[in-house]
Enzyme design. Sequence first.
Site, PDB file in Angstrom:
ATOM      1  N   THR A 297       0.403   3.461   4.965  1.00  0.00           N
ATOM      2  CA  THR A 297       1.392   3.926   3.979  1.00  0.00           C
ATOM      3  C   THR A 297       2.024   5.258   4.398  1.00  0.00           C
ATOM      4  O   THR A 297       3.058   5.637   3.879  1.00  0.00           O
ATOM      5  CB  THR A 297       0.754   4.076   2.582  1.00  0.00           C
ATOM      6  OG1 THR A 297      -0.535   4.641   2.739  1.00  0.00           O
ATOM      7  CG2 THR A 297       0.637   2.751   1.872  1.00  0.00           C
TER       8      THR A 297
ATOM      9  N   LYS B  49     -16.407   3.481  -0.855  1.00  0.00           N
ATOM     10  CA  LYS B  49     -15.702   3.384   0.423  1.00  0.00           C
ATOM     11  C   LYS B  49     -16.049   4.590   1.287  1.00  0.00           C
ATOM     12  O   LYS B  49     -15.872   5.733   0.881  1.00  0.00           O
ATOM     13  CB  LYS B  49     -14.187   3.332   0.190  1.00  0.00           C
ATOM     14  CG  LYS B  49     -13.396   3.184   1.484  1.00  0.00           C
ATOM     15  CD  LYS B  49     -11.923   2.965   1.226  1.00  0.00           C
ATOM     16  CE  LYS B  49     -11.111   4.238   1.185  1.00  0.00           C
ATOM     17  NZ  LYS B  49     -10.927   4.892   2.479  1.00  0.00           N
TER      18      LYS B  49
ATOM     19  N   ASP C 167      -9.364  -2.072  18.927  1.00  0.00           N
ATOM     20  CA  ASP C 167      -9.805  -1.902  20.310  1.00  0.00           C
ATOM     21  C   ASP C 167      -9.758  -3.273  20.963  1.00  0.00           C
ATOM     22  O   ASP C 167      -9.238  -4.222  20.365  1.00  0.00           O
ATOM     23  CB  ASP C 167     -11.229  -1.306  20.314  1.00  0.00           C
ATOM     24  CG  ASP C 167     -11.491  -0.439  21.543  1.00  0.00           C
ATOM     25  OD1 ASP C 167     -11.168  -0.896  22.661  1.00  0.00           O
ATOM     26  OD2 ASP C 167     -12.036   0.664  21.391  1.00  0.00           O
TER      27      ASP C 167
END
Length: 249
Positions: A132, A42, A73
Amino acid sequence: MVGSENSINQARDYLAVALDVPSLQVAEETIERLDGEPGWIKIGSQLFTAEGPAVIALAAKRARIFLDLKFHDIPNTVASAVKSGTRLGASLMTLHAVGGVSMLRAAKEAAAEEASRLGVPRPELVAVTVLTSTAEKDLIQVGVAGSLPDQVARLLDLALESGIDGVVSSPLEAAAVRKRAGENFRIVTPGIRPADSAVGDQVRIATPASAIAQGSSLLVMGRPILMAKNPVEAARAAIAEIEDALGRQ
Ligand code: C5P
């Protein structure tokens, strides 16, 4: 069968190591040390802003690319960004569900269009619902009146309505998401901590085994692997735990 090459490879596909490092050089050393164990790497905004596409080219030699830039956006701009990510070879990208259904749909169409133009598999798109790190008081400050679980549920429904592939969720909410969204939905869970590791700033955490049991289909682990004395051993331990948990399903 647990321990077979097949079941280990399947377990590897459930692990994304968050390459949260500052530079191409450290990224290269880290990828080397991981020795091809995780199925996914990632790449987030820190590293991508610092080093750009070069880091994707580097990581793509050893794993599938999860480009975590959390796009939000106007639909046209997000669609163009998704096309760029598709050209770079990302297999999974994130965007904010709060961008709305038209933005999510535009992103999905763009991914399909660009992938078919290039003749490559379409990258998956997953939506962030509520970060989170966000608390209910933060939602109130930005004008969201309902409770946090209500907001997560509303944004999950937008993701489902738009037809994108999944959401990012705390492992503690994964079971509820799985129940609502069904089997063919990607649930990406950060906040994974092996039972004996430091929690850091994550609050809503689970072990790899319990995240799998809750229905997660991609576990994101950063510091427990990157900061381990032996990162490849830490990755292998997580993969073994995932494999075992998958075997019990
Ligand atoms: O080091 P750690 O395992 O906590 O890393 C978790 C990774 O997942 C980080 O790259 C972080 O940015 C990301 N993430 C998260 N919580 C979210 C979304 C992404 O921790 N809600």
